[in-house]
Scaffold this motif. Structure first.
Motif, PDB file in Angstrom:
ATOM      1  N   ARG A 196      22.143 -22.095 -10.480  1.00  0.00           N
ATOM      2  CA  ARG A 196      22.494 -21.253  -9.326  1.00  0.00           C
ATOM      3  C   ARG A 196      23.346 -22.050  -8.348  1.00  0.00           C
ATOM      4  NH1 ARG A 196      16.550 -20.651  -6.380  1.00  0.00           N
ATOM      5  NH2 ARG A 196      16.387 -22.826  -5.619  1.00  0.00           N
ATOM      6  N   GLN A 197      24.117 -21.295  -7.589  1.00  0.00           N
ATOM      7  CA  GLN A 197      24.959 -21.908  -6.569  1.00  0.00           C
ATOM      8  C   GLN A 197      24.875 -21.091  -5.303  1.00  0.00           C
ATOM      9  OE1 GLN A 197      29.012 -22.630  -7.754  1.00  0.00           O
ATOM     10  NE2 GLN A 197      29.284 -24.161  -6.161  1.00  0.00           N
ATOM     11  N   ALA A 198      24.311 -21.697  -4.288  1.00  0.00           N
ATOM     12  CA  ALA A 198      24.206 -21.052  -2.986  1.00  0.00           C
ATOM     13  C   ALA A 198      25.482 -21.313  -2.199  1.00  0.00           C
ATOM     14  CB  ALA A 198      22.994 -21.598  -2.234  1.00  0.00           C
ATOM     15  N   PRO A 199      25.767 -20.479  -1.210  1.00  0.00           N
ATOM     16  CA  PRO A 199      26.986 -20.668  -0.411  1.00  0.00           C
ATOM     17  C   PRO A 199      27.048 -22.060   0.197  1.00  0.00           C
ATOM     18  CG  PRO A 199      25.982 -18.549   0.067  1.00  0.00           C
ATOM     19  CD  PRO A 199      25.016 -19.279  -0.813  1.00  0.00           C
ATOM     20  N   GLY A 200      28.169 -22.724   0.006  1.00  0.00           N
ATOM     21  CA  GLY A 200      28.359 -24.047   0.598  1.00  0.00           C
ATOM     22  C   GLY A 200      27.635 -25.172  -0.102  1.00  0.00           C
TER      23      GLY A 200
END
Length: 120
Positions: free
Chosen positions: A38-42
């Motif tokens: 997963r990749q969260a904002p920023g």
């Protein structure tokens, strides 16, 4: 050619549940390990969970006990059951699979991502 397609993302409230799916299709001979990232904002993309072809699983400390990874080898599909969702779980979720093609080439393939966001 091999494709991974995720589905199941959406809007959830804190404490809610969601199940993600990722199906592989194409010139597949065998699928080895499958996993979710997963990749969260920023933030950088981070590993969430992995499942081997034999069904052994591993998950990051941040989701241990809340998320469960599973797979259906007949359907070439991996799932991520996410329970007790927290605001920090908001991210784009990607699946990855190590796939041996019908020409016996082995590659890591990525899906396009599915968004999990909260209602706040």
């Amino acid at each position: 050619q091999v494709q991974l397609v995720e589905s199941g993302g959406g809007l959830v409230q804190a404490g809610g549940s969601l199940r993600l799916s990722c199906s592989a299709s194409g010139s597949i001979f065998r699928i080895n390990a499958m996993g979710w990232y997963r990749q969260a904002p920023g933030k950088q993309r981070e590993w969430v969970a992995t499942i081997t072809s034999g069904g052994s699983t591993n998950a990051s400390d941040s989701v241990q006990g809340r998320f469960t990874i599973s797979r259906d080898n007949d359907k070439n599909t991996v799932y991520l059951q996410m329970n007790s969702l927290e605001p920090e779980d908001k991210a784009i979720y990607y699946c990855k699979a190590n796939i041996v093609t019908t020409t016996f080439m082995s590659y890591d393939h990525w899906g396009q991502g599915t968004q999990v966001t909260d209602s706040s």
